[in-house]
Design a protein around this motif. Structure first.
Motif, PDB file in Angstrom:
ATOM      1  N   CYS A  11       0.634  -1.274  -0.001  1.00 40.15           N
ATOM      2  CA  CYS A  11       0.160  -0.071  -0.144  1.00 40.15           C
ATOM      3  C   CYS A  11       0.814   1.215   0.073  1.00 40.15           C
ATOM      4  O   CYS A  11       0.383   2.374   0.197  1.00 40.15           O
ATOM      5  N   LYS A  14       3.366   1.654  -4.911  1.00 40.65           N
ATOM      6  CA  LYS A  14       4.634   1.532  -5.843  1.00 40.65           C
ATOM      7  C   LYS A  14       4.050   1.443  -7.178  1.00 40.65           C
ATOM      8  O   LYS A  14       4.480   1.923  -8.120  1.00 40.65           O
ATOM      9  N   VAL A  44      -3.691 -12.132  -7.305  1.00 40.80           N
ATOM     10  CA  VAL A  44      -2.681 -12.621  -6.368  1.00 40.80           C
ATOM     11  C   VAL A  44      -3.232 -13.212  -5.260  1.00 40.80           C
ATOM     12  O   VAL A  44      -2.771 -14.299  -4.810  1.00 40.80           O
ATOM     13  N   GLU A  60       6.893 -14.457  -8.937  1.00 46.68           N
ATOM     14  CA  GLU A  60       7.501 -13.271  -8.652  1.00 46.68           C
ATOM     15  C   GLU A  60       9.028 -13.116  -8.994  1.00 46.68           C
ATOM     16  O   GLU A  60       9.296 -12.340  -9.744  1.00 46.68           O
ATOM     17  N   GLY A  78       6.314  -5.956  -5.447  1.00 45.79           N
ATOM     18  CA  GLY A  78       5.382  -6.394  -4.745  1.00 45.79           C
ATOM     19  C   GLY A  78       6.115  -6.197  -3.179  1.00 45.79           C
ATOM     20  O   GLY A  78       7.422  -6.018  -3.362  1.00 45.79           O
ATOM     21  N   GLY A  79       5.245  -5.853  -2.195  1.00 44.55           N
ATOM     22  CA  GLY A  79       5.970  -5.761  -0.967  1.00 44.55           C
ATOM     23  C   GLY A  79       6.887  -6.700  -0.298  1.00 44.55           C
ATOM     24  O   GLY A  79       7.706  -6.313   0.573  1.00 44.55           O
ATOM     25  N   GLY A  80       6.714  -7.946  -0.723  1.00 44.19           N
ATOM     26  CA  GLY A  80       7.516  -8.843  -0.171  1.00 44.19           C
ATOM     27  C   GLY A  80       8.754  -9.366  -1.040  1.00 44.19           C
ATOM     28  O   GLY A  80       9.644 -10.084  -0.923  1.00 44.19           O
ATOM     29  N   PRO A 119      -3.473 -10.869   0.981  1.00 46.12           N
ATOM     30  CA  PRO A 119      -3.585 -12.219   1.758  1.00 46.12           C
ATOM     31  C   PRO A 119      -2.660 -11.913   2.952  1.00 46.12           C
ATOM     32  O   PRO A 119      -3.357 -12.601   4.035  1.00 46.12           O
ATOM     33  N   LEU A 120      -1.676 -11.171   3.029  1.00 46.61           N
ATOM     34  CA  LEU A 120      -0.730 -11.306   4.229  1.00 46.61           C
ATOM     35  C   LEU A 120      -1.313 -10.402   5.295  1.00 46.61           C
ATOM     36  O   LEU A 120      -0.892 -10.681   6.497  1.00 46.61           O
ATOM     37  N   ARG A 137      11.071  -6.186   7.283  1.00 46.82           N
ATOM     38  CA  ARG A 137      11.413  -5.813   5.888  1.00 46.82           C
ATOM     39  C   ARG A 137      12.385  -4.549   5.861  1.00 46.82           C
ATOM     40  O   ARG A 137      12.851  -4.374   5.003  1.00 46.82           O
TER      41      ARG A 137
HETATM   42  C1  S3P Z   1       2.968  -8.979  -0.727  1.00 44.53           C
HETATM   43  C2  S3P Z   1       2.686  -7.645  -1.174  1.00 44.53           C
HETATM   44  C3  S3P Z   1       1.549  -7.453  -2.420  1.00 44.53           C
HETATM   45  C4  S3P Z   1       1.750  -8.823  -3.266  1.00 44.53           C
HETATM   46  C5  S3P Z   1       1.424 -10.123  -2.430  1.00 44.53           C
HETATM   47  C6  S3P Z   1       2.559 -10.172  -1.238  1.00 44.53           C
HETATM   48  C7  S3P Z   1       3.851  -8.791   0.471  1.00 44.53           C
HETATM   49  O1  S3P Z   1       1.920  -6.630  -3.185  1.00 44.53           O
HETATM   50  O2  S3P Z   1       3.092  -8.945  -3.832  1.00 44.53           O
HETATM   51  O3  S3P Z   1       0.108  -9.802  -1.727  1.00 44.53           O
HETATM   52  O4  S3P Z   1       4.362  -9.766   0.712  1.00 44.53           O
HETATM   53  O5  S3P Z   1       4.026  -7.845   1.341  1.00 44.53           O
HETATM   54  P1  S3P Z   1       1.853  -5.030  -2.901  1.00 44.53           P
HETATM   55  O6  S3P Z   1       3.090  -4.197  -1.985  1.00 44.53           O
HETATM   56  O7  S3P Z   1       1.545  -4.265  -3.952  1.00 44.53           O
HETATM   57  O8  S3P Z   1       0.393  -4.760  -1.968  1.00 44.53           O
END
Ligand code: S3P
Length: 175
Positions: A11, A14, A44, A60, A78-80, A119-120, A137
């Protein structure tokens, strides 16, 4: 510099900032989550539900490998993404990484606007989960070359801040 890579927590904007920045630079915007969804043929959250997080991370990495050497692209991760060393190792030389920083509180507030998308954060205690994930992170996001406050203004303003950083690095030395 040949490409910009936007990293940061869920969020942080990006995708939106990446699209705006790409347009301003006349470069191509590449959203890794969107590429993963296209490759899997499902959103996703369904990849997570049907195949698990490990499969999402594999897709990914694949998407990263496809774009990591391209020129004139803005890559929204993505955030991960930053938590997997293999993704960083894939980035070609000339990658300028920018961390769009957001707090866990703001991320959860924003995520509540699009329920079920992340989902996370889907469990009963999204804020506790977000704090825990972010604490783990942040040192990884901090590997980026620059850091920009993502919640300081709307995506347009954040994109302008990043654009200024990029243009300063694109300008020939001494000018
Ligand atoms: C994730 C963030 C998501 C997406 C997935 C996992 C994460 O992207 O890649 O749900 O691990 O933080 P955004 O950062 O666009 O929400």
């Amino acid at each position: 510099m040949q490409r910009v890579v936007l990293v940061g927590f869920m969020c942080a904007g990006k995708s939106a900032v990446g699209a705006l920045l790409a347009r301003a630079l006349g470069w191509q915007a590449v959203d890794l989550d969107a590429r993963v969804e296209a490759a899997a043929g499902m959103p996703v959250r369904e990849i997570f539900a049907a195949h698990g997080e490990a499969e999402f991370r594999r897709l990914e990495r694949e998407a990263t490998a496809e774009v990591a050497g391209r020129a004139a692209v803005v890559v929204s991760t993505g955030g991960g993404w930053a938590a997997d060393e293999r993704n960083w190792a894939r980035l070609g030389p000339g990658s300028f990484c920018v961390w769009l920083r957001i707090s866990a509180e703001e991320a959860v507030r924003r995520a509540a606007g699009t329920p079920g998308q992340r989902p996370l954060l889907a469990g009963p205690e999204p804020l506790a989960r977000a704090r825990e994930l972010l604490a783990r992170r942040e040192p990884l996001y901090a590997r980026a070359h620059a850091r920009v406050e993502a919640a300081a203004g709307p995506a347009e303003e954040v994109a302008e801040v990043v654009e200024r950083l990029v243009r300063a690095r694109l300008a020939p030395a001494g000018r």
